[in-house]
Design a protein around this motif. Structure first.
Motif, short mmCIF file in Angstrom:
data_model
loop_
_atom_site.label_atom_id
_atom_site.label_comp_id
_atom_site.label_asym_id
_atom_site.label_seq_id
_atom_site.Cartn_x
_atom_site.Cartn_y
_atom_site.Cartn_z
N ALA A 407 -13.77 -0.51 1.43
CA ALA A 407 -12.39 -0.91 1.71
C ALA A 407 -11.43 -0.28 0.70
N ILE A 408 -11.84 -0.23 -0.57
CA ILE A 408 -11.00 0.39 -1.60
C ILE A 408 -10.84 1.88 -1.33
N MET A 409 -11.94 2.52 -0.93
CA MET A 409 -11.87 3.95 -0.59
C MET A 409 -10.89 4.19 0.56
N LEU A 410 -10.99 3.36 1.59
CA LEU A 410 -10.09 3.50 2.74
C LEU A 410 -8.65 3.27 2.33
N LEU A 411 -8.44 2.28 1.48
CA LEU A 411 -7.08 1.96 1.04
C LEU A 411 -6.50 3.10 0.22
N MET A 412 -7.32 3.71 -0.62
CA MET A 412 -6.85 4.82 -1.43
C MET A 412 -6.65 6.08 -0.60
N HIS A 413 -7.53 6.28 0.39
CA HIS A 413 -7.44 7.48 1.22
C HIS A 413 -6.21 7.49 2.10
N ASN A 414 -5.91 6.34 2.70
CA ASN A 414 -4.76 6.26 3.61
C ASN A 414 -4.14 4.88 3.52
N PRO A 415 -3.39 4.60 2.44
CA PRO A 415 -2.84 3.25 2.25
C PRO A 415 -1.89 2.82 3.35
N GLY A 416 -1.13 3.77 3.90
CA GLY A 416 -0.19 3.41 4.95
C GLY A 416 -0.87 2.84 6.18
N SER A 417 -1.90 3.53 6.66
CA SER A 417 -2.63 3.06 7.84
C SER A 417 -3.34 1.74 7.56
N ALA A 418 -3.96 1.63 6.38
CA ALA A 418 -4.68 0.40 6.04
C ALA A 418 -3.76 -0.80 6.02
N LEU A 419 -2.60 -0.66 5.38
CA LEU A 419 -1.66 -1.78 5.27
C LEU A 419 -1.02 -2.09 6.62
N LEU A 420 -0.73 -1.05 7.40
CA LEU A 420 -0.17 -1.29 8.72
C LEU A 420 -1.18 -2.01 9.60
N GLY A 421 -2.45 -1.61 9.50
CA GLY A 421 -3.49 -2.29 10.26
C GLY A 421 -3.63 -3.74 9.86
N ALA A 422 -3.55 -4.02 8.54
CA ALA A 422 -3.60 -5.41 8.08
C ALA A 422 -2.42 -6.20 8.64
N GLY A 423 -1.25 -5.55 8.74
CA GLY A 423 -0.10 -6.22 9.32
C GLY A 423 -0.29 -6.55 10.79
N VAL A 424 -0.94 -5.63 11.54
CA VAL A 424 -1.23 -5.88 12.95
C VAL A 424 -2.16 -7.08 13.09
N VAL A 425 -3.17 -7.16 12.21
CA VAL A 425 -4.09 -8.30 12.24
C VAL A 425 -3.35 -9.59 11.95
N LEU A 426 -2.46 -9.58 10.94
CA LEU A 426 -1.74 -10.79 10.56
C LEU A 426 -0.76 -11.25 11.63
N LEU A 427 -0.42 -10.37 12.57
CA LEU A 427 0.42 -10.79 13.70
C LEU A 427 -0.27 -11.88 14.51
N GLY A 428 -1.58 -11.99 14.36
CA GLY A 428 -2.30 -13.06 15.05
C GLY A 428 -1.88 -14.45 14.62
N LEU A 429 -1.36 -14.58 13.41
CA LEU A 429 -0.94 -15.91 12.93
C LEU A 429 0.23 -16.47 13.74
N PRO A 430 1.33 -15.70 13.92
CA PRO A 430 2.40 -16.25 14.77
C PRO A 430 1.96 -16.44 16.23
N VAL A 431 1.05 -15.59 16.71
CA VAL A 431 0.54 -15.77 18.07
C VAL A 431 -0.19 -17.11 18.17
N ARG A 432 -1.00 -17.40 17.20
CA ARG A 432 -1.74 -18.66 17.20
C ARG A 432 -0.79 -19.85 17.07
N TRP A 433 0.23 -19.68 16.25
CA TRP A 433 1.23 -20.76 16.08
C TRP A 433 1.96 -21.03 17.39
N LEU A 434 2.31 -19.95 18.11
CA LEU A 434 3.00 -20.14 19.39
C LEU A 434 2.11 -20.87 20.39
N LEU A 435 0.84 -20.52 20.42
CA LEU A 435 -0.07 -21.20 21.34
C LEU A 435 -0.23 -22.67 20.95
#
Length: 452
Positions: A407-435
Motif C-alpha cells: 500500500a505504501i509503494m502504491l501510495l508513493m508511486h501514484n498518490p493522486g490515484s490512491a487518494l482519489l480511489g480512497a475518496g470513491v470508497v468513502l463515498l459509501g458512507l453518505p450512501v449508507r446514511w441515505l439508505l
C-alpha cells in the motif's frame, strides 16, 4: 439474531480450488512476467520476487482459510469485516467491490480478450465491438439460471488451464526452443535494467496483482460442501498451483526469449508464440489467453454477486420489507442463485464498459483493495474465540506487514490515484446514511462487532 447468507452447498473441492486459481491465472500471466523480467534483468531476481510473493500469498491463504471455516457462508471479506470491524467498514468494502472495483475488472478482462478472439476467429469490426458486452451477458445468464451449471463451466475452464499451460512449458523446454544460454548467468543483471530498488518495488506490485484473486473462494464458502475440509485444500492447494505455474512459465519465457529482446509486454507474447510455433504462434497463444481470461471472468461472475447478496442481507437484517437493499437479499426460487445481485453485477460491468472507464477504476481502487485485504486478515485478532493454529500469529503478521508495504509503494508511486480511489470508497458512507435515513436499513446489529 444475525442474518447470514443461506445458499445451496453444491460445490466440491475441485470447484472451490478452481475459484482460487481462476482469477489469478488470467490475462496477466502472459503480460506481467515479461515486464518484470525486463525491469529486474536477472532470472534469479525474477524467481526471488515470485517466491517472495508466493510466501506472502500463502500466509494470506492460511488466514482466509481460517476466516472461511469460521464463517462458512457467502460473502467473504464483507462478512469477515462486518464481524470484525462493524457494519460501516464492511459496507465500504461491499460498496467498493460490488459497485466499483469488480465491474471494472470484468469490463477490462472482457475488452482485453477481444484481440485474442479476433486472432482465432474471423470477426468483423461491429461484432468485435459488441463482443465484450456479449461475454458479460452470457456469463451473467449462466450464473443467473443455475449455480450448479455455472460452477461446472467455471471448474472445467479453470482446471483446463493447468494442463494447457503445463503443455506450453513442456513444449518450450523439450522442443529445443529454450536454451540455458538465455538464462545464464542467472544472478547477473542485464544491461538496460531498471535501478534495483525501483525494479524490485515495481516487480513486487506486479506479482501481487498477478496473484490477485486467490481470496475469491471465501465469497462462495456458503456453496462449498464440507467447508472445514474442502476450503483449506482449495486455498492452500490453489496458491501452490498458481505459484508453480508462474515460476515455470516465467522460466520458459526467459529461456526462449532473451531478456535483451523484451521490448514490450504485447510484443513479447508475439515473439514467444512465434519462437515456439512459427506462423501458428499467435493463434496458439491466443487460444491460451482466451481460456485463461474466460476462466477468470467465470469466477468473477459467480463470486462477486455473493458479496452483494451478503451485504444486502446483513444490512437489511434479513427483513422482508421493500426497499433497495432487501431486493438483493433474495434468492431465485428455482436456481437458488442471488439473481438480483447477479443482475446488478452484470449491469454495472456493462455500464463501466459503455463509459470506457475501467482502466481508471482499476488504477484508483487498487490501493483501497490492498488496505481492505490487510483489514480482513486483521479481524483474526479481534475474534472472541482465539485462533489456535500452528501458523498464528506469524501468518497474519506477515500478510498485514506485506500488504501495508505494498500500500505504501502504491501510495508513493501514484498518490493522486490512491487518494482519489480512497475518496470513491468513502463515498459509501453518505450512501449508507441515505439508505438508513430512508428506513431501508435497520441500525447495525450487535453481532456485527465480535471484538472483545
Amino acid at each position: 439474531m444475525e442474518a447470514l447468507p443461506q445458499t445451496k452447498r453444491q460445490m466440491g473441492v475441485w470447484a472451490a480450488t478452481a475459484v482460487v486459481t481462476g482469477e489469478a491465472i488470467s490475462l496477466g500471466i502472459f503480460l506481467t512476467p515479461a515486464g518484470m523480467a525486463r525491469s529486474l534483468g536477472s532470472p534469479a531476481l525474477l524467481a526471488a520476487v515470485w517466491c517472495g510473493m508466493a510466501l506472502l500469498t500463502l500466509a494470506g491463504a492460511l488466514c482466509f482459510t481460517e476466516l472461511a471455516i469460521r464463517n462458512p457462508h457467502d460473502g467473504g471479506e464483507y462478512l469477515y469485516l462486518r464481524r470484525g470491524f462493524g457494519a460501516r467498514v464492511a459496507f465500504l468494502y461491499g460498496w467498493m467491490a460490488a459497485i466499483v472495483m469488480y465491474p471494472g475488472v470484468a469490463a477490462a478482462l472482457s475488452v482485453g480478450t477481444v484481440p485474442y478472439l479476433q486472432a482465432l476467429l474471423p470477426v468483423s469490426a461491429p461484432i468485435a465491438k459488441a463482443l465484450p458486452a456479449l461475454i458479460l451477458i452470457t456469463l451473467g445468464a449462466l450464473n443467473y439460471f443455475g449455480a450448479g451449471f455455472n460452477s461446472g463451466v467455471m471448474t472445467a475452464l479453470n482446471w483446463l488451464k493447468v494442463p494447457v499451460l503445463a503443455a506450453l512449458v513442456g513444449w518450450a523446454l523439450l522442443s529445443g526452443h529454450a536454451t540455458m544460454a538465455n538464462v545464464s548467468p542467472i544472478t547477473a543483471r542485464r544491461a538496460g535494467s531498471d535501478p534495483l530498488i525501483d525494479a524490485i518495488a515495481g516487480a513486487t506490485i506486479s506479482a501481487f496483482f498477478c496473484f490477485g484473486g486467490w481470496w475469491e473462494a471465501g465469497k462462495i464458502a456458503g456453496e462449498v460442501r464440507n467447508p472445514s475440509r474442502n476450503l483449506p485444500v482449495a486455498f492452500s492447494g490453489g496458491v501452490l498451483i498458481v505459484t508453480a505455474i508462474y515460476l515455470l512459465l516465467s522460466f520458459a519465457f526467459v529461456a526462449v526469449v532473451p531478456m535483451q529482446q523484451i521490448q514490450s509486454n504485447t510484443a513479447f507474447v508475439a515473439v514467444f508464440g512465434q519462437a515456439l510455433f512459427g506462423s501458428a504462434g499467435s493463434r496458439v497463444l491466443s487460444m491460451c489467453v482466451v481460456l485463461c481470461v474466460f476462466g477468470g471472468l467465470s469466477v468473477l461472475s459467480m463470486a462477486v454477486p455473493r458479496v452483494t447478496y451478503a451485504l444486502a442481507l446483513g444490512e437489511a437484517g434479513g427483513t422482508k420489507r421493500g426497499g433497495l437493499l432487501p431486493a438483493f437479499a433474495r434468492l431465485h426460487p428455482r436456481s437458488g442463485t442471488p439473481a438480483n445481485a447477479v443482475l446488478l453485477q452484470t449491469g454495472m460491468a456493462l455500464l463501466v464498459l459503455m463509459l470506457g472507464a475501467f482502466d481508471q477504476i482499476l488504477a484508483y481502487i487498487i490501493f483501497s483493495a490492498v488496505v481492505f485485504l490487510a483489514l480482513t486478515v486483521a479481524t483474526l485478532f479481534r475474534s472472541i474465540t482465539p485462533v489456535r493454529r500452528w501458523w498464528f500469529p506469524v501468518a497474519p503478521i506477515v500478510f498485514i506487514a506485506g500488504s501495508s508495504l505494498l500500500a505504501i509503494m502504491l501510495l508513493m508511486h501514484n498518490p493522486g490515484s490512491a487518494l482519489l480511489g480512497a475518496g470513491v470508497v468513502l463515498l459509501g458512507l453518505p450512501v449508507r446514511w441515505l439508505l438508513t435515513k430512508r428506513g431501508e436499513m435497520p441500525s447495525p446489529i450487535a453481532a456485527d462487532s465480535i471484538s472483545p
